[in-house]
Design an enzyme around this catalytic site. Structure first.
Site, PDB file in Angstrom:
ATOM      1  CG  ASP A  11      -2.165   0.907   0.963  1.00 32.12           C
ATOM      2  OD1 ASP A  11      -2.098   1.777   0.067  1.00 32.12           O
ATOM      3  OD2 ASP A  11      -3.172   0.757   1.671  1.00 32.12           O
TER       4      ASP A  11
HETATM    5  C1  BGC Z   1      -4.936   3.352   0.033  1.00 29.92           C
HETATM    6  C2  BGC Z   1      -5.023   2.362  -1.101  1.00 29.92           C
HETATM    7  C3  BGC Z   1      -4.900   3.095  -2.406  1.00 29.92           C
HETATM    8  C4  BGC Z   1      -3.595   3.864  -2.424  1.00 29.92           C
HETATM    9  C5  BGC Z   1      -3.345   4.621  -3.711  1.00 29.92           C
HETATM   10  C6  BGC Z   1      -3.731   4.254  -0.072  1.00 29.92           C
HETATM   11  O1  BGC Z   1      -3.821   5.279   0.848  1.00 29.92           O
HETATM   12  O2  BGC Z   1      -4.918   2.661   1.262  1.00 29.92           O
HETATM   13  O3  BGC Z   1      -6.220   1.645  -1.035  1.00 29.92           O
HETATM   14  O4  BGC Z   1      -4.992   2.197  -3.480  1.00 29.92           O
HETATM   15  O5  BGC Z   1      -3.622   4.804  -1.362  1.00 29.92           O
HETATM   16  O6  BGC Z   1      -4.192   5.694  -3.825  1.00 29.92           O
END
Ligand code: BGC
Length: 864
Positions: A265
């Site tokens: 993530d």
């Molecule tokens: C989130 C993800 C997301 C990523 C990219 C993160 O803060 O937890 O689910 O895909 O950001 O935007």
């Protein structure tokens, strides 16, 4: 018109060749063009060889470059081997890269449809939207278990049940990937709360993980053949997901045979060698740990094998080759950026998910011929609330609000009245009169110590800024203490209201030196509010300690509770034939990065009560990721519709349901609690007090940081949602699987074998047949649900578990025969001693019904 074929020919022809050659090329492409938009080809020895040959041309440094992201949403390019960069985009409700898009009924709403075919269509729609935006990776779907109603991302996830999640996620992934776009199932794993999401340790035993928290991921990999997985932020049993050997190497890549890309993530990596050696293939959004400084020496010293790095690069290249990313443009002009077809899918998603929870006296559907005046009241009536907040927030082209949807569907003969019913938070903040202004003290550091910089201001904070993560108040690394006095003009109840948002933001408020607590727990929750009882003329000293996060905003105000509901709203309610009160959460009160309150946002309980007192035909529509405190008003209103976050066509769908153009067919994907305290996870939600540990993290080239790790024990184990309610014999407000219809259905003729051999259940399973009849007078859809009980099990098992379901559309009087297959897994539990799935021979009961609590038919089966 510019066709895909023409585009392809032109893009290759223009710089290279002309005339006859182009004509020949066009002919060739006409034959092969269909394959361009198609699903990836399976892996093959040729692809493996090609990927390995490309890797062989790279230096160690180049390889390491490829395992970290760039520019926030891209993989790295290496032009020397013909490798372009690949684009990523979020995800759960629409392709948000960047600008307007089609916003579907995503996450929990999709699960409420109980319709795998809808999931496939939404997946295909998202895939096409992605191709039209040059996107290679869609950063979804999210499949974590909705364990608690206050968890901040439930709305993005699916349901409380692993079987329902698995059944929805497989066709969704197939739909996305069929369009030549990689789906990314997330967040692996046990990311079922937003509380302190970067540091929280989710501690669960293996059986709980295998039976509840992992099956949707397992199905995504083994049946959906998903090509990317995203690790979660949290730790699992003491180890961050991005370096969790058990989850990544043993289970995902080992047992499930995942051959795709495991990415982090955004900023969820904490150790260069740990991540590299424990399965992480791609650090996003940038290589803070898996970079040359962190890995080159480690490879030279042998602590990380070069073959391990090679494997990560091969995974990226193999996947790219299988999708043809190096042979065709990802931008596919055959797919429209604005798609009427996708709007239709979005409407179906909303229609299929909206769930009718209460309909006393048959108040619904409304008869447009009889209704002369309808009042639409409430903060969620307009503008449209399509989705929750955070990275899934997709800007819809033309979102249809409840107000406009109802006006359109009711037609010109129905008089439509509207009031917001409650002031905007910014109005409350502006109107709050602080005696002598507000003292603002800004401290460098996090603990409000040292000498602050101070100033005065007429208002608390800098409200209204930073909505939905777009910048905002506060300086990085600084915390702000606001203090002021408030004098009550009248005696009574006052609400202390905040406008708090942004990820990682927190606020503590005190009155006369006493910290205010939002009942019953409020740590890490977004936009909390408090109540004060003040005497006439009483002055109270208020202090707010505000810690800004990313995209933060802050404002604090006080409102006299008896005057919060706008008088005009109750006046309109009195003169209308029926009222729709649109309440619930929005992207500002339910968002990634924070949990949310179980109580409705401030003022909404009072608004519903006031409107219900003014009009007996009050219909409540509730927006949110399932569950809210309805105790203050539910018995006062005849009808309640749960609309989740219905996407851009929500208003039309709500109107179609209210006026009976569409018979409601959604079924709760999550048990609906009466109170947060009665939820089975309540006692286990927050970290064990006094058990925090410390984690020492060294990012290459930076000073070491010590993180505090709170430990959350998932001691509710398998007793999540309906598993708890049916095992304890207690009853939630509305059970999992429940949803009313304007018609009635009956089940009959349940046929299941009385005897089965455990070994023969693999791989074919057994067929269970039954009839579903529409016994009412309108067409409708029922979801037939099969639950399996194992009363003779030696292990403790939940009383029943969902193992099959089917949505059946029926005309009035029509009967359909349904056959569902129960495979070996339907009867198995995870045996902790054997570390495997086991069937305990003996008696099983198969129950058939329309919710987890209502299963009128049952059949006994003995497994030998
Ligand atoms: C989130 C993800 C997301 C990523 C990219 C993160 O803060 O937890 O689910 O895909 O950001 O935007």
């Amino acid at each position: 018109m510019k066709t895909l074929k023409n585009y392809a020919v032109q893009s290759i022809c223009r710089p290279v060749v002309t005339g006859l050659v182009c004509a020949l090329l066009a002919g060739f492409l006409a034959a092969s063009v269909a394959a361009w938009a198609q699903a990836p080809v399976p892996d093959s020895p040729e692809i493996e060889a090609k990927a390995r040959a490309m890797v062989a041309k790279l230096s160690l440094e180049q390889k390491i470059e490829l395992i970290g992201g760039v520019d926030s949403m891209y993989t790295h390019a290496i032009p020397a081997i013909g490798l372009p960069r690949f684009k990523m985009s979020d995800a759960s409700v629409g392709v948000r890269t960047w600008g307007p898009t089609t916003a579907y009924a995503g996450g929990v709403a999709l699960a409420a449809s109980w319709d795998p075919e809808l999931a496939r269509r939404i997946g295909e729609g998202l895939g096409k939207d992605a191709r039209a935006r040059n996107v290679n990776f869609l950063l979804g779907p999210g499949v974590n278990i909705a364990r608690s109603p206050i968890a901040g991302r439930n709305f993005e996830y699916l349901s409380e049940d692993p079987f329902l999640n698995a059944t929805i996620v497989v066709p969704y992934i197939q739909g996305v990937q069929s369009q030549g776009v990689i789906a990314t199932v997330k967040h692996y794993a046990l990311n079922s709360q937003e509380y302190n999401r970067h540091n929280v340790d989710s501690e669960a035993d293996e059986r709980t993980m295998r039976e509840l928290y992992l099956p949707a991921f397992e199905a995504a990999v083994k049946q959906g053949h998903v090509d990317a997985v995203m690790n979660s932020y949290n730790l699992i049993n003491g180890i961050h997901a991005t370096q969790n050997e058990f989850l990544n190497l043993k289970v995902l890549k080992g047992e499930w045979g995942f051959q795709g890309i495991l990415m982090s993530d955004w900023d969820s990596t904490y150790d260069s060698v740990g991540a590299a050696n424990n399965g992480l293939d791609l650090e996003m959004p940038s290589p803070r740990f898996m970079n040359a400084a962190g890995l080159v020496d480690a490879v030279k010293a042998g602590t990380v094998k070069e073959a391990t790095i090679d494997d990560k690069v091969v995974r990226l290249l193999r996947t790219a080759l299988r999708y043809g990313f190096m042979d065709r443009p990802q931008f596919d002009p055959a797919d429209s950026t604005y798609s009427v077809a996708d709007r239709a899918i979005a409407l179906d998603g909303a229609l299929e998910s909206i769930t009718l929870l209460k309909n006393e006296g048959g108040v619904l559907p409304l008869d447009p011929g009889k209704i002369k005046t309808i009042a639409i009241i409430g903060p969620n009536a307009w503008p449209a609330v399509t989705g929750g907040g955070g990275s899934s927030d997709a800007l819809a082209f033309e979102p249809v609000s409840t107000l406009t949807g109802i006006a359109n569907v009711a037609g010109p003969n129905v008089h439509v009245l509207y009031s917001r019913g409650l002031p905007e938070i910014t109005d409350v903040l502006r109107r709050t009169h602080w005696d002598g202004g507000v003292t603002v003290a800004t401290y460098a550091g996090k603990d409000f110590s040292g000498t602050p910089e101070t100033a005065t201001s007429p208002m608390f904070g800098n409200p209204g800024q930073g909505r939905r993560g777009q910048g905002g108040t506060g300086m990085p690394g600084h915390v702000i203490r606001y203090s002021a006095s408030y004098r009550a003009v009248k005696a009574g109840k006052y609400l202390v209201l905040t406008d708090v948002g942004g990820w990682g933001t927190s606020v503590k408020v005190s009155a006369d030196g006493k910290e205010l607590e939002t009942p019953p727990h409020a740590e890490g929750q977004i936009a909390p509010f408090w109540t004060l009882d003040l005497k006439e003329g009483q002055t109270v000293k208020v202090q707010a300690d505000y810690v800004p996060g990313w995209g933060a905003r802050f404002g604090l105000g006080i409102a006299y509770a008896p005057e919060l509901v706008m008088g005009e709203a109750t006046e309109l309610a009195k003169i209308a034939d029926a009222v729709v009160v649109a309440v619930g959460f929005t992207g500002e009160t339910e968002s990634e990065g924070s949990d949310r309150t179980f109580e409705l946002p401030w003022g909404q309980d009072a608004l519903i009560e006031a409107i219900a007192a003014a009009n007996a035909h009050t219909i409540v529509t509730l927006t949110g990721g399932v569950g809210a405190d309805t105790r203050g008003w539910l018995d006062k209103v005849p009808a309640l519709l749960d609309v989740y976050y219905p996407g851009q066509e929500g208003g039309t769908a709500i109107a179609d349901v209210i006026f009976g153009k569409h018979n409601p067919e959604g079924k709760l994907p999550v048990s609906f609690d009466r109170s947060w305290e009665e939820d089975p996870s309540y006692a286990y939600y927050y970290p064990v007090k006094g058990a925090d540990t410390s984690l020492h993290v060294t990012e290459p080239g930076k000073p070491a940081v010590d993180y505090v790790i709170p430990h959350v024990k998932y001691d509710d184990k398998l007793m999540v949602g309906y598993r708890y309610w049916t095992t304890t014999g207690k009853y939630p407000l509305y059970p999992f699987g429940f949803g009313l219809s304007y018609t009635k259905f009956s089940f009959s003729n349940l046929q299941a074998p009385a005897l089965a051999q455990a070994a023969l259940l693999i791989p074919n399973g057994i067929a269970v047949g039954f009839d579903v009849t529409n016994t009412g007078s309108v067409a409708g859809a029922e979801v037939a649900q099969l639950y399996v009980s194992d009363p003779s099990a030696k292990a403790t098992r939940p009383e029943r578990e969902l193992k099959g379901f089917q949505k059946v559309r029926l005309a009035p009087g029509e009967t359909k025969h349904v056959t569902l297959n129960l495979d070996a897994r339907a009867f198995s539990y995870w045996d902790e001693a054997k570390h495997n799935w086991t069937i305990d021979p003996g008696k099983f009961v198969i129950r058939l019904g329309d919710s987890s609590e209502n299963t009128p038919l049952a059949a006994e089966l003995t497994i030998k």
